[in-house]
Scaffold this motif. Sequence first.
Motif, short mmCIF file in Angstrom:
data_model
loop_
_atom_site.label_atom_id
_atom_site.label_comp_id
_atom_site.label_asym_id
_atom_site.label_seq_id
_atom_site.Cartn_x
_atom_site.Cartn_y
_atom_site.Cartn_z
N ASN A 415 7.96 4.93 -2.63
CA ASN A 415 7.79 4.40 -3.82
C ASN A 415 7.55 2.98 -3.72
O ASN A 415 6.96 2.54 -4.92
N GLY A 419 5.03 2.15 -6.77
CA GLY A 419 5.24 1.07 -7.67
C GLY A 419 4.06 0.20 -7.75
O GLY A 419 3.88 -0.14 -8.80
N SER A 425 8.58 6.43 -9.78
CA SER A 425 9.18 6.40 -8.44
C SER A 425 9.67 8.07 -8.54
O SER A 425 9.62 8.92 -9.39
#
Length: 508
Positions: A415, A419, A425
């Motif tokens: 993630n 991100g 996510s």
Amino acid sequence: MKKIIIVILIITGSFCLPSCKKFLNIQPIDKLTGNNFYQSKEDVVANIYDMSRRFFGKINETHFIGATGEYRAGEVMHEAQADNGPAREYVEVLGRNDLIFLLSGGRPWDGFYNFARITDWTGYYQVIQSANILIEKLNEGVPGVSATEANQFKAEAAFIRSLSYFFMVRLYGDVAYYTDAFQSEPLPRENMVSVLNKSIADLKTYKDFLPWTYSDPALKGVRASKGSIIALLMNMNMWNAGFDRANANKYWQETADLGRELIRSNAYKLLPIEQWSTVIKGRSDESLFEFYRSINYGDQNSAVAPFGDMFLHYPYKRPEYTHRVSFAYYRGEYMQKLYPDASDARSRIWFDEDIYADNGRFMMLKFAANSFASGEEDANPDNTFMIFRYAGEILLCAEALADLNEDNEAIELLNLVRGRAEAGSYDGGGGQDLKDFIFLERSRELMGEGHHYFDLVRTRRILSSQWSYNVLTLDKFNRGAWTWPISTSAMINNPFMTLNAYWVNGGN
């Protein structure tokens, strides 16, 4: 068929440089004999840059990144309506794994791409020889080089030496391994897992001699660092995990530990996706090792070497009348698999608006952030070649953690990359679903950087139609269908040398 194979091997061997008439080209280059050259620290630094230049020469002599690391699973098609379209059909020949046909001569791409040079490992052994000599001379002592500096220079030489072995293993499988400065006795090919284990042990002795990064921004990613060595160690461990399956846990654990060390260092960072042009121009805080290229320094890339060259058209390539469509494109079906919706910012920043075009209107802008040399320039002269990048190693660490069933930490790292991409996510489960998603994430994040096909091979996803348009049977895989042929020049003056039997036997 036997006559055809003999002709192919002769053609392939004809690309060997004259210097490879000696075993592994161990005859030293004049300036590298040592006594007359290594008289100062400046001599050492010049040799380090020379080794990098020689290594890059192997990438720059053909469309190396695409041919070896991207096309052989069949995701890319050529656009027949493009300028000189027949010369671009090689992407589909590679996608069928028909390397015999690719190298057989008399093809439209012959005058452009020189693919037979990929079969010649001479350049890698020239780099290895240079590194071996440099390490020996540093052990003897070079005027003006302190003990601390000597260790750092030896670490840089060991890195480029191990990088050469890593590239050769992924191309040819088993290779001859040596670290003696003036190796004169012929050697047989050694099992590739053993070669990488020796390289891993070698690099571990040097890892802590290099700084995490350099205060001079011009050296970031360009000169080997501690991060460069860790990235190479991680990649070698993960390759061995795929082929030495009885010891896979050991390799996964080493990769996970190295990845954690890299992340904890805080020496590198993921730049915001809006700053992608900074990353791809090179020398950024995300670069672990690269071959930096800049038109401002007069760097000359081969016109066919940059990966992005195949996926650009006007106005990113000029003149308009010969660049109305891209030379090649990714299958729309495959792009749908990578980007099922538009929430991922990479789908907007790295591609033109129609990423599912399924024809020559497709355009990849990931490597198009750099300026042209002139208004009618049809190449991309400012293209830096990324070898290891922080995002890739975060995902490799996540993969190792998932293999170790440490799913929560794996998801956390996954993630981080998602991100940065402003993508949602990962909220799925662990186990195989997580492993598959990490694989897809590497395919997204590293597209065009030369990792995709090798990821398919080391994870054995190349054996499944779920992951590859060009599926290898287990029998073909075990016989080396994933390798490249080796030039017959490798056998000159070496009674112990053998070629890759799969290709000698006709590639079937």
